[in-house]
Enzyme design. Sequence first.
Site, short mmCIF file in Angstrom:
data_model
loop_
_atom_site.label_atom_id
_atom_site.label_comp_id
_atom_site.label_asym_id
_atom_site.label_seq_id
_atom_site.Cartn_x
_atom_site.Cartn_y
_atom_site.Cartn_z
N HIS A 1 -0.88 3.99 13.61
CA HIS A 1 -1.39 4.05 12.24
C HIS A 1 -2.74 3.35 12.13
O HIS A 1 -2.81 2.12 12.07
CB HIS A 1 -0.36 3.37 11.33
CG HIS A 1 -0.64 3.46 9.87
ND1 HIS A 1 0.37 3.46 8.94
CD2 HIS A 1 -1.79 3.55 9.15
CE1 HIS A 1 -0.14 3.55 7.71
NE2 HIS A 1 -1.46 3.59 7.83
N HIS B 1 -7.08 4.02 10.61
CA HIS B 1 -8.00 4.84 9.84
C HIS B 1 -9.37 4.81 10.51
O HIS B 1 -10.01 3.76 10.56
CB HIS B 1 -8.09 4.31 8.40
CG HIS B 1 -6.78 4.30 7.69
ND1 HIS B 1 -6.34 5.35 6.93
CD2 HIS B 1 -5.80 3.36 7.64
CE1 HIS B 1 -5.13 5.06 6.42
NE2 HIS B 1 -4.78 3.86 6.86
N LEU B 2 -9.79 5.95 11.02
CA LEU B 2 -11.10 6.06 11.66
C LEU B 2 -12.17 6.53 10.69
O LEU B 2 -13.35 6.54 11.03
CB LEU B 2 -11.02 6.98 12.88
CG LEU B 2 -10.10 6.52 14.01
CD1 LEU B 2 -10.14 7.50 15.17
CD2 LEU B 2 -10.45 5.11 14.48
N ARG B 3 -11.76 6.96 9.50
CA ARG B 3 -12.64 7.26 8.37
C ARG B 3 -13.54 8.49 8.55
O ARG B 3 -14.21 8.89 7.60
CB ARG B 3 -13.54 6.06 8.05
CG ARG B 3 -12.80 4.76 7.75
CD ARG B 3 -11.90 4.87 6.56
NE ARG B 3 -11.42 3.57 6.11
CZ ARG B 3 -10.38 3.39 5.31
NH1 ARG B 3 -9.69 4.44 4.90
NH2 ARG B 3 -10.01 2.19 4.93
N ASN C 1 -6.43 10.59 5.71
CA ASN C 1 -7.12 10.46 4.42
C ASN C 1 -8.63 10.30 4.61
O ASN C 1 -9.24 9.27 4.34
CB ASN C 1 -6.53 9.31 3.60
CG ASN C 1 -6.49 7.99 4.33
OD1 ASN C 1 -6.61 7.94 5.55
ND2 ASN C 1 -6.35 6.91 3.58
N ASP D 1 -0.75 9.29 3.62
CA ASP D 1 -0.85 7.83 3.59
C ASP D 1 -1.75 7.35 2.45
O ASP D 1 -2.86 7.84 2.28
CB ASP D 1 -1.41 7.31 4.91
CG ASP D 1 -1.40 5.79 4.94
OD1 ASP D 1 -0.32 5.21 4.82
OD2 ASP D 1 -2.49 5.19 5.04
N HIS E 1 4.23 6.49 3.07
CA HIS E 1 3.76 5.29 2.38
C HIS E 1 4.70 5.10 1.20
O HIS E 1 4.66 5.87 0.24
CB HIS E 1 2.32 5.50 1.92
CG HIS E 1 1.79 4.44 1.01
ND1 HIS E 1 0.91 3.46 1.44
CD2 HIS E 1 2.00 4.19 -0.30
CE1 HIS E 1 0.61 2.67 0.43
NE2 HIS E 1 1.25 3.10 -0.65
N ASN F 1 -2.44 -2.80 0.84
CA ASN F 1 -1.34 -2.06 0.23
C ASN F 1 -0.41 -1.52 1.31
O ASN F 1 -0.84 -0.73 2.14
CB ASN F 1 -1.89 -0.89 -0.59
CG ASN F 1 -0.85 -0.25 -1.48
OD1 ASN F 1 0.24 -0.78 -1.66
ND2 ASN F 1 -1.18 0.89 -2.05
N ASP G 1 -2.42 -0.39 10.91
CA ASP G 1 -2.95 0.08 9.62
C ASP G 1 -4.40 -0.39 9.46
O ASP G 1 -4.83 -0.81 8.38
CB ASP G 1 -2.09 -0.40 8.45
CG ASP G 1 -2.44 0.30 7.13
OD1 ASP G 1 -3.19 1.31 7.17
OD2 ASP G 1 -1.99 -0.15 6.07
#
Length: 447
Positions: free
Chosen positions: A66, A68-70, A100, A158, A185, A298, A325
Amino acid sequence: MSADARALLISGGRVIDPASGTDGPADVLIEDGSVRAVGAGIAAPDGARTLDAAGMVVAPGFVDLHCHLREPGFEDKETIETGTAAAAAGGFTTVCAMPNTDPPMDTAAAIGYLARAAAARGAVRVLPIGSITKRSAGRELADMGEMAEAGAVGFSDDGHPVSDDNLLRQALSYASALGLPVIEHCETLSLSGGGPVNEGWIATRLGVRGVPAAAEEQMAARDIALAELTGGWVHIAHMSTQGTAELVRAARERGVRVTAEITPHHLTLTERAVLGRGAGSEFDPLTPEAYDTSAKVNPPLRTERDVAAMARALADGVADAIATDHAPHAATDKLCTLEQAAFGISGLETALGATMALVRSGAVTLPRLIEALTAGPARLLAGRAPEGLGTLAPGAPGDVAVIDPDARWTVDPEAMLSKGRNTPLAGAELTGRVVATVCGGRVVWRA
């Protein structure tokens, strides 16, 4: 990401490979990008590179379920290059990228783009996670079958829980036919209300809305019930409360297919972090460090009781994996009020150092910690990742993390390789650090 054809001998370390039951002095030989042999006294082949691991722990490369590479869409926060470089610095050789992005990863074309971009520009292996619903909007299922064929290893909206019960039921049924998890999530939005911190005395003291544990637990209970109904596989992302851990434990005892992950910050930090490091009791005056936006995440950081419950869940296997995360943000996303600040902590580079505190306290053994970073998450990717991921058994990918368990170091956000410098650990001294990372036989990080 091509393998280095030259042989590499990692010698003199303590090899901990929970998947094969190995824990003791040994050398590791990697040839043609794969593990060739593990044992004592291995001779280096002609022309081989060598890495002296005396006094170090040699483990399989870490696997992050999990992060986030954006990219695409938020390259000001992170890119494939910077995110995978940060992963390598943290000992991670495989990371699963959340969908996302902008546009979201909700089509086979988007999944294919990420896979190609990561292969061309990533320092480590990247596995894509597809959206559950189109545009992660929670109204209509995305084409899971096409995304699975394109390489998706699971499905998640997510950050946007699938609130429609019937829609999640359908998602679990479809994903089950594909043998893939629905990664949830767990947040009941009507209960959480966008609150920036956990519900309790700190929220009251700061004068902000708190998020009750029930916001996570109610949704987790629903997801487990739907998994039981459909026979599907639900994976609970970033589990953070004692109640959720008890729900997962009870569901497993009934035979429900539910798995779970815990983040380093939910294992080691409490809600007090939002008051700033060194905060006192609830009766002490607030300091200028209060309202620390770097600790806004979150689900929120919880109570000491919840943190202790997370450590127990990790120790006894209720939690399958540690997942970072990793949520990098631009500085402007955090240089604002607590209510306005973005949720998220940049965690790839501090994951090991933070969680080694559990080993020193006796809450978790070092082999169990390494299992939760390697074999545990790899088991959940079986069939969708290279065979042998998460182990150093002969024939497995040549992925290795070399760890100095006694190294003391201070977290300096400005020295991070990630674009996201948002960490509540800034200035903290940690013990335990990855000193070298090998991915596919290539040395991709040296401290």
